[in-house]
Scaffold this active site. Structure first.
Site, PDB file in Angstrom:
ATOM      1  N   SER A  65       0.878  -0.971  -0.195  1.00  0.00           N
ATOM      2  CA  SER A  65      -0.253  -0.358   0.126  1.00  0.00           C
ATOM      3  C   SER A  65       0.772   0.805  -0.166  1.00  0.00           C
ATOM      4  CB  SER A  65      -0.610  -0.008   1.695  1.00  0.00           C
ATOM      5  OG  SER A  65      -1.187  -1.443   1.592  1.00  0.00           O
ATOM      6  N   LYS A 184       0.793 -10.367   7.331  1.00  0.00           N
ATOM      7  CA  LYS A 184       0.616  -9.621   8.002  1.00  0.00           C
ATOM      8  C   LYS A 184      -0.635  -9.057   8.072  1.00  0.00           C
ATOM      9  CE  LYS A 184       1.317  -4.454   6.244  1.00  0.00           C
ATOM     10  NZ  LYS A 184       1.479  -3.505   5.304  1.00  0.00           N
ATOM     11  N   SER A 186      -2.579  -5.968   9.414  1.00  0.00           N
ATOM     12  CA  SER A 186      -2.456  -4.190  10.306  1.00  0.00           C
ATOM     13  C   SER A 186      -4.159  -3.553  10.530  1.00  0.00           C
ATOM     14  CB  SER A 186      -2.595  -3.339   8.677  1.00  0.00           C
ATOM     15  OG  SER A 186      -1.217  -3.882   7.555  1.00  0.00           O
ATOM     16  N   GLY A 210       0.890  -4.930  11.249  1.00  0.00           N
ATOM     17  CA  GLY A 210       0.947  -4.622   9.942  1.00  0.00           C
ATOM     18  C   GLY A 210       0.981  -2.845  10.625  1.00  0.00           C
TER      19      GLY A 210
END
Length: 315
Positions: A65, A184, A186, A210
């Protein structure tokens, strides 16, 4: 007589378990620099990585991202991976985002990033038709990709961007796949992170936090490391936080974590990637502009961002 500092979860016991891919450590999800004409600036990217090589990162995340992956063409994404594999020492892992909305597209992109040198594929949840992304659909998607992938697969749950949290039951099932080695997460839910660690502890599967905002708390429930946007700016302190957790120095770790919370919020939820790139400039890295439609910060926002760092002793 005081007892020795207590260690928790994955930090206890010393030696690492035998794993196909040892993910323990801190990773910056690299930003993508652009030229004044809006083209990917591969030279600046390589310069940043050379500077980051002085920090004891476990490796680097590419096309996540933070890397503005949705704004890059497929050719740009592959060229970034190729360049970085040449620039990054082999001892450092290169985790590459290759998730697409379709299973077929994800399989094809994963094979291509593997060919360019990725050590593992980081796969975000497909989310455009989120109402149809049932547990069965997600398990089928990830299983098909993992079966076809020439490199290990890491699940990626980031509900802030996708509006879809990868369900825990899906993670428990996928953790049993021999080519799915971790996640991961987040979301910031520490209870969920602890549950993911506990329920997958007998699999070859590792959990990564994350965000730097809850890294200390994550270590206490057994995560093995973190992929943190703030590591692009404060990489050394984040690695120090990891070390303090490893040695059970919890008072010092807590003090350091407290100083990281506001800067982390500033470069994630508050100001996003434009804020992160601005902060990188203050710490000797190249940030530059984002690709449109993302806009740079205005003067008021830059002042507020700087205050978030200076008030915590970083500037």
């Amino acid at each position: 007589m005081k007892s020795a500092p207590r260690k928790f979860g994955a930090l206890a016991g010393g030696a690492a378990p035998s794993r196909r891919l040892d993910l323990r450590g801190v990773y910056p999800p690299l930003t993508t620099p652009f030229t004044s004409l809006g083209e990917v600036d591969y030279i600046r990217l390589e310069e940043n990585v050379r500077l980051y090589d002085k920090v004891p990162f476990r490796g680097f995340v590419v096309q996540g991202s933070t890397g503005e992956a949705p704004y890059l063409t497929q050719q740009e994404r592959l060229e970034v991976v190729r360049r970085l594999r040449q620039a990054v020492p082999k001892k450092k892992l290169l985790l590459v985002g290759s998730g697409y909305e379709t299973t077929r597209g994800t399989i094809e992109m994963t094979a291509q990033v593997a060919d360019k040198g990725a050590d593992a594929a980081l796969l975000v949840t497909p989310c455009y038709y989120r109402g149809s992304m049932t547990s069965a659909a997600l398990i089928h998607h990830y299983t098909e990709v993992a079966d076809a992938s020439p490199i290990p697969v890491i699940l990626y749950s980031v509900p802030a961007f996708t509006g879809l949290e990868l369900p825990s039951d899906v993670v428990f099932t996928l953790a049993q796949h021999p080519n799915i080695v971790g996640i991961k997460d987040s979301g910031g839910n520490i209870t969920r992170l602890g549950l993911l660690v506990r329920k997958t502890q007998h699999e070859d599967f590792q959990v990564l936090a994350g965000s730097a905002g809850f890294l200390l708390a994550s270590y206490t429930v057994g995560v093995v490391g973190g992929i943190c946007a703030l590591a692009n700016v404060l990489g050394t302190p984040l690695c120090q936080l990891e070390s303090l957790c490893h040695t059970g120095s919890w008072d010092k770790a807590r003090e350091l974590q407290h100083r990281l919370i506001e800067p982390n919020l500033a470069v994630t939820r508050k100001f996003g990637i434009p804020g992160l790139k601005q902060a990188m400039e203050w710490f000797g890295y190249y940030g530059g502009l984002c690709r449109a439609p993302l806009l740079p910060l205005n003067k008021t926002q830059v002042t507020e961002l700087r205050q978030d760092f200076s008030s915590n002793g970083w500037l």
